[in-house]
Design an enzyme around this catalytic site. Sequence first.
Site, PDB file in Angstrom:
ATOM      1  N   LYS A  14       0.813  -1.210   0.000  1.00  0.00           N
ATOM      2  CA  LYS A  14       0.000   0.000   0.000  1.00  0.00           C
ATOM      3  C   LYS A  14       0.857   1.275   0.000  1.00  0.00           C
ATOM      4  O   LYS A  14       0.575   2.218  -0.725  1.00  0.00           O
ATOM      5  CB  LYS A  14      -0.894  -0.001   1.232  1.00  0.00           C
ATOM      6  CG  LYS A  14      -2.287   0.418   0.979  1.00  0.00           C
ATOM      7  CD  LYS A  14      -3.281  -0.171   1.981  1.00  0.00           C
ATOM      8  CE  LYS A  14      -2.765  -0.395   3.358  1.00  0.00           C
ATOM      9  NZ  LYS A  14      -2.953   0.736   4.264  1.00  0.00           N
ATOM     10  N   ARG A  89     -10.769   1.681   8.711  1.00  0.00           N
ATOM     11  CA  ARG A  89     -10.343   0.365   9.188  1.00  0.00           C
ATOM     12  C   ARG A  89     -11.520  -0.419   9.756  1.00  0.00           C
ATOM     13  O   ARG A  89     -11.365  -1.603  10.065  1.00  0.00           O
ATOM     14  CB  ARG A  89      -9.291   0.511  10.303  1.00  0.00           C
ATOM     15  CG  ARG A  89      -7.974   1.083   9.872  1.00  0.00           C
ATOM     16  CD  ARG A  89      -6.974  -0.025   9.552  1.00  0.00           C
ATOM     17  NE  ARG A  89      -5.785  -0.014  10.378  1.00  0.00           N
ATOM     18  CZ  ARG A  89      -4.736   0.785  10.208  1.00  0.00           C
ATOM     19  NH1 ARG A  89      -4.743   1.705   9.282  1.00  0.00           N
ATOM     20  NH2 ARG A  89      -3.684   0.679  10.968  1.00  0.00           N
ATOM     21  N   ARG A 128      11.829 -11.082   6.990  1.00  0.00           N
ATOM     22  CA  ARG A 128      12.802 -10.182   7.599  1.00  0.00           C
ATOM     23  C   ARG A 128      13.730 -10.937   8.552  1.00  0.00           C
ATOM     24  O   ARG A 128      13.286 -11.603   9.485  1.00  0.00           O
ATOM     25  CB  ARG A 128      12.039  -9.092   8.362  1.00  0.00           C
ATOM     26  CG  ARG A 128      12.885  -7.957   8.849  1.00  0.00           C
ATOM     27  CD  ARG A 128      11.974  -6.948   9.552  1.00  0.00           C
ATOM     28  NE  ARG A 128      12.664  -6.369  10.679  1.00  0.00           N
ATOM     29  CZ  ARG A 128      13.442  -5.298  10.587  1.00  0.00           C
ATOM     30  NH1 ARG A 128      13.580  -4.682   9.432  1.00  0.00           N
ATOM     31  NH2 ARG A 128      14.065  -4.846  11.652  1.00  0.00           N
ATOM     32  N   ARG A 161      13.598 -12.174  14.542  1.00  0.00           N
ATOM     33  CA  ARG A 161      12.926 -11.734  15.770  1.00  0.00           C
ATOM     34  C   ARG A 161      11.615 -12.494  15.915  1.00  0.00           C
ATOM     35  O   ARG A 161      10.977 -12.824  14.918  1.00  0.00           O
ATOM     36  CB  ARG A 161      12.634 -10.236  15.712  1.00  0.00           C
ATOM     37  CG  ARG A 161      13.874  -9.358  15.707  1.00  0.00           C
ATOM     38  CD  ARG A 161      13.479  -7.904  15.813  1.00  0.00           C
ATOM     39  NE  ARG A 161      12.129  -7.715  15.259  1.00  0.00           N
ATOM     40  CZ  ARG A 161      11.498  -6.559  15.172  1.00  0.00           C
ATOM     41  NH1 ARG A 161      12.112  -5.467  15.550  1.00  0.00           N
ATOM     42  NH2 ARG A 161      10.295  -6.472  14.678  1.00  0.00           N
ATOM     43  N   ARG A 172      -1.302 -12.254  14.056  1.00  0.00           N
ATOM     44  CA  ARG A 172      -1.576 -10.819  13.977  1.00  0.00           C
ATOM     45  C   ARG A 172      -2.427 -10.506  12.743  1.00  0.00           C
ATOM     46  O   ARG A 172      -3.367  -9.724  12.807  1.00  0.00           O
ATOM     47  CB  ARG A 172      -0.249 -10.061  13.930  1.00  0.00           C
ATOM     48  CG  ARG A 172      -0.362  -8.637  14.405  1.00  0.00           C
ATOM     49  CD  ARG A 172       0.995  -8.007  14.658  1.00  0.00           C
ATOM     50  NE  ARG A 172       1.887  -8.108  13.531  1.00  0.00           N
ATOM     51  CZ  ARG A 172       3.185  -8.388  13.627  1.00  0.00           C
ATOM     52  NH1 ARG A 172       3.729  -8.622  14.798  1.00  0.00           N
ATOM     53  NH2 ARG A 172       3.936  -8.450  12.558  1.00  0.00           N
TER      54      ARG A 172
HETATM   55  P1  AMP Z   1      -0.531   2.464  10.564  1.00  0.00           P
HETATM   56  O1  AMP Z   1       0.639   3.368  10.310  1.00  0.00           O
HETATM   57  O2  AMP Z   1      -1.617   2.603   9.513  1.00  0.00           O
HETATM   58  O3  AMP Z   1      -0.160   1.036  10.811  1.00  0.00           O
HETATM   59  O4  AMP Z   1      -1.216   2.988  11.918  1.00  0.00           O
HETATM   60  C1  AMP Z   1      -0.522   2.999  13.132  1.00  0.00           C
HETATM   61  C2  AMP Z   1      -1.503   2.929  14.303  1.00  0.00           C
HETATM   62  O5  AMP Z   1      -2.372   4.077  14.283  1.00  0.00           O
HETATM   63  C3  AMP Z   1      -2.442   1.751  14.260  1.00  0.00           C
HETATM   64  O6  AMP Z   1      -1.866   0.597  14.832  1.00  0.00           O
HETATM   65  C4  AMP Z   1      -3.620   2.238  15.084  1.00  0.00           C
HETATM   66  O7  AMP Z   1      -3.325   2.201  16.477  1.00  0.00           O
HETATM   67  C5  AMP Z   1      -3.686   3.700  14.670  1.00  0.00           C
HETATM   68  N1  AMP Z   1      -4.577   3.878  13.495  1.00  0.00           N
HETATM   69  C6  AMP Z   1      -4.230   4.298  12.243  1.00  0.00           C
HETATM   70  N2  AMP Z   1      -5.304   4.382  11.444  1.00  0.00           N
HETATM   71  C7  AMP Z   1      -6.374   3.999  12.190  1.00  0.00           C
HETATM   72  C8  AMP Z   1      -7.768   3.864  11.945  1.00  0.00           C
HETATM   73  N3  AMP Z   1      -8.314   4.152  10.742  1.00  0.00           N
HETATM   74  N4  AMP Z   1      -8.568   3.445  12.970  1.00  0.00           N
HETATM   75  C9  AMP Z   1      -8.065   3.192  14.175  1.00  0.00           C
HETATM   76  N5  AMP Z   1      -6.758   3.271  14.480  1.00  0.00           N
HETATM   77  C10 AMP Z   1      -5.913   3.690  13.510  1.00  0.00           C
END
Ligand code: AMP
Length: 224
Positions: A14, A89, A128, A161, A172
């Site tokens: 993405k 999400r 990784r 890791r 996950r």
């Molecule tokens: P990402 O960089 O997209 O993996 O986002 C990092 C963290 O931000 C995620 O693990 C969530 O804790 C939070 N986060 C990002 N986007 C969302 C979303 N649309 N809804 C809820 N939490 C989000």
Amino acid sequence: MTLVVLLGAPGAGKGTQAAVLRDRLGIPHIATGDLFRAAVRDATPVGLEARAYMDAGRLVPDGVTIRLLEERLGRPDAARGALLDGFPRTVVQAKALDAFLAGRGDRVAAALLIDVPAEDLVERLSGRWICRAAGHPYHLPMNPPRVPGVCDIDGSALIQRDDDKPETIRARLASQLADLNAVIEHYRSTGALRTVDGRQSIGEVSAGLLGAIEAIDAGAAGRA
Ligand code: AMP
């Protein structure tokens, strides 16, 4: 306004594609993960609320996430449109976005899914390896060391890791894919979903995504 939602599991590519689409479409790339990280760094009220969830690897509650996104979409640079990455999400977030856009007489132009089967994702994400001495990173099969199992730079052994082991990744992914699938079904039902096979080369995936957007633009022009 051209509001494009980019959907894909972790490891689907993405981030790479978002950069290509942003440059080609000339609209800002809005990643809620980046917005949250900036809010945490600046210690804003949203950042203080989001931090514990992020640290635990959990989703931030829908209410605060939706407010954050709507505030960002209200800024002048997003007036022509935006490429959303990491949002929605959840189905609650998807419906909130639909309602927000409907209030402006608009809707999601396209929800683009970069589709990669779960087992391929496990393989990509679990490639990784790092060296024992200094953590120099490698990826099998994409970026292997010259001698199998040995760091090119300092000669120490490569280790994996716990976080990067296939069984950890599989667990996950299972919960992340459940949320993603619900959002995919939402966009299938609204008719906005377009799917591109994410197992192709980076260039082919980009071409597929851009083609899907052009088809929508052409359709909109035809109706106008
Ligand atoms: P990402 O960089 O997209 O993996 O986002 C990092 C963290 O931000 C995620 O693990 C969530 O804790 C939070 N986060 C990002 N986007 C969302 C979303 N649309 N809804 C809820 N939490 C989000």
